[in-house]
Scaffold this motif. Structure first.
Motif, PDB file in Angstrom:
ATOM      1  N   SER A 154       0.832  -1.204   0.000  1.00 20.19           N
ATOM      2  CA  SER A 154       0.000   0.000   0.000  1.00 20.19           C
ATOM      3  C   SER A 154       0.867   1.255   0.000  1.00 20.19           C
ATOM      4  O   SER A 154       0.533   2.258  -0.640  1.00 20.19           O
ATOM      5  CB  SER A 154      -0.918   0.002   1.231  1.00 20.19           C
ATOM      6  N   LYS A 164       2.037   2.284  -3.449  1.00 15.08           N
ATOM      7  CA  LYS A 164       1.014   2.588  -4.464  1.00 15.08           C
ATOM      8  C   LYS A 164       0.865   4.106  -4.597  1.00 15.08           C
ATOM      9  O   LYS A 164       0.390   4.771  -3.687  1.00 15.08           O
ATOM     10  CB  LYS A 164      -0.329   1.953  -4.092  1.00 15.08           C
ATOM     11  N   LYS A 165       1.279   4.633  -5.722  1.00 17.64           N
ATOM     12  CA  LYS A 165       1.288   6.079  -5.912  1.00 17.64           C
ATOM     13  C   LYS A 165      -0.104   6.674  -6.057  1.00 17.64           C
ATOM     14  O   LYS A 165      -0.279   7.891  -5.944  1.00 17.64           O
ATOM     15  CB  LYS A 165       2.138   6.425  -7.130  1.00 17.64           C
ATOM     16  N   ASP A 166      -1.122   5.819  -6.337  1.00 19.59           N
ATOM     17  CA  ASP A 166      -2.468   6.363  -6.490  1.00 19.59           C
ATOM     18  C   ASP A 166      -3.174   6.526  -5.146  1.00 19.59           C
ATOM     19  O   ASP A 166      -4.287   7.051  -5.096  1.00 19.59           O
ATOM     20  CB  ASP A 166      -3.302   5.471  -7.419  1.00 19.59           C
ATOM     21  N   LEU A 167      -2.540   6.110  -4.041  1.00 21.04           N
ATOM     22  CA  LEU A 167      -3.099   6.359  -2.715  1.00 21.04           C
ATOM     23  C   LEU A 167      -2.597   7.707  -2.204  1.00 21.04           C
ATOM     24  O   LEU A 167      -1.557   8.199  -2.626  1.00 21.04           O
ATOM     25  CB  LEU A 167      -2.689   5.245  -1.748  1.00 21.04           C
ATOM     26  N   SER A 168      -3.333   8.294  -1.251  1.00 19.40           N
ATOM     27  CA  SER A 168      -2.940   9.589  -0.706  1.00 19.40           C
ATOM     28  C   SER A 168      -1.638   9.466   0.083  1.00 19.40           C
ATOM     29  O   SER A 168      -1.340   8.412   0.666  1.00 19.40           O
ATOM     30  CB  SER A 168      -4.041  10.134   0.204  1.00 19.40           C
ATOM     31  N   LYS A 169      -0.876  10.551   0.105  1.00 23.45           N
ATOM     32  CA  LYS A 169       0.415  10.537   0.791  1.00 23.45           C
ATOM     33  C   LYS A 169       0.285  10.235   2.283  1.00 23.45           C
ATOM     34  O   LYS A 169       1.065   9.421   2.817  1.00 23.45           O
ATOM     35  CB  LYS A 169       1.143  11.866   0.572  1.00 23.45           C
ATOM     36  N   LEU A 189      -1.943   8.453   3.836  1.00 24.27           N
ATOM     37  CA  LEU A 189      -2.267   7.039   3.994  1.00 24.27           C
ATOM     38  C   LEU A 189      -1.042   6.174   3.739  1.00 24.27           C
ATOM     39  O   LEU A 189      -0.790   5.192   4.449  1.00 24.27           O
ATOM     40  CB  LEU A 189      -3.393   6.644   3.038  1.00 24.27           C
ATOM     41  N   ARG A 190      -0.253   6.551   2.751  1.00 23.94           N
ATOM     42  CA  ARG A 190       0.959   5.790   2.445  1.00 23.94           C
ATOM     43  C   ARG A 190       1.959   5.876   3.598  1.00 23.94           C
ATOM     44  O   ARG A 190       2.633   4.894   3.917  1.00 23.94           O
ATOM     45  CB  ARG A 190       1.589   6.304   1.156  1.00 23.94           C
TER      46      ARG A 190
END
Length: 255
Positions: free
Chosen positions: A59, A62-67, A69-70
């Motif tokens: 997770s 994954k660059k499409d998740l918000s920073k 959250l990452r």
């Protein structure tokens, strides 16, 4: 996909290296008694760390998740990895290699899934290769010789056959996922783009079904099918339920 690949790689590395747990290698290390129960298989590399790298590390990259959250996912990964040392069930080497291997598997999984988006018809080929690798790992774990060291009283320190059980679990889960993944993507096409209450209903129903299988059906099957075959079959059923049977049932009932 990444979790399944991580389990296979972890199982292969464990039965290849055959590294004993820290408290067996050094009597000065006293592990947490409750953690020892879940510390199955050989020590190197850490399975919990690889699983965490697959889920939370996957997770985090994954660059499409918000920073934010990452970042949270990355912190959870670090805490899980640290806990394996803190509890005394792994060495730093076990953890570092576990996390590193898990992240490499996830990176390769991202590349594989990107390729499959361009070549969706190759899913059966990927499934066959994955199952072939899984079977090869199972055969390797079943036939290879394991170290046999004894304590002063003549008692076997580590039973290699028992340690290989984690590898057979990974084989069953991986084959179950691959078979269910192809069937689901071709015939079910399950979508998570649904209202929140529908998600809650799915979650509740899915967990009840999973624990029904794990706590009732699987113990019965283990009594009928013993050894490595029983482990592979029961773990196959668990993952096949998650990846195919549950989506199939939900799509039928929701329709």
């Amino acid at each position: 996909m990444g979790f399944s690949g991580s389990r296979i790689v972890n199982g292969l590395l464990k039965v290849s290296a055959c590294v004993y747990r820290p408290w067996i290698r050094d009597a000065r290390i006293i592990p947490d008694s409750e953690a020892v129960v879940t510390a199955t298989g050989y020590s190197f590399p850490s399975g919990h760390s690889m699983n965490a790298a697959a889920l939370f590390g996957g997770s985090a990259i994954k660059k499409d998740l918000s920073k934010p959250l990452r970042i949270v996912m990355g912190i959870i990964l670090v805490l899980i990895a640290f806990s394996r040392n803190f509890l005394g069930v792994h060495t730093p080497q076990d953890v570092f290699v576990g996390v590193g291997s898990g992240l490499i598997v996830m990176w390769l999984t991202v590349k594989l899934m990107s390729w499959l988006e361009k070549h969706p018809e190759k899913d059966i080929l990927v499934m066959c290769i994955g199952i072939g690798i899984s079977v090869a790992v199972a055969v390797f774990a079943a036939v290879k010789p394991y170290p046999a060291d004894y304590d002063a009283a003549g008692k076997l320190l580590v039973d290699g056959a028992k340690m290989a059980k984690d590898t057979f679990k990974g084989v069953g889960w991986c084959i179950g996922f691959l078979a269910g993944w192809v069937l689901e993507s071709r015939f079910i096409r399950f979508s998570t783009d649904v209202p929140v209450m529908t998600r809650v209903t799915r979650l509740t129903t899915g967990l009840l079904g999973y624990y029904g299988i794990s706590l009732i059906l699987i113990p019965i099957l283990k009594g009928l099918i013993t050894g490595a075959a029983g482990t592979v079959i029961t773990c196959f059923i668990q993952m096949f339920y998650v990846s195919f049977l549950f989506p199939l049932c939900m799509k039928y009932f929701e329709k």
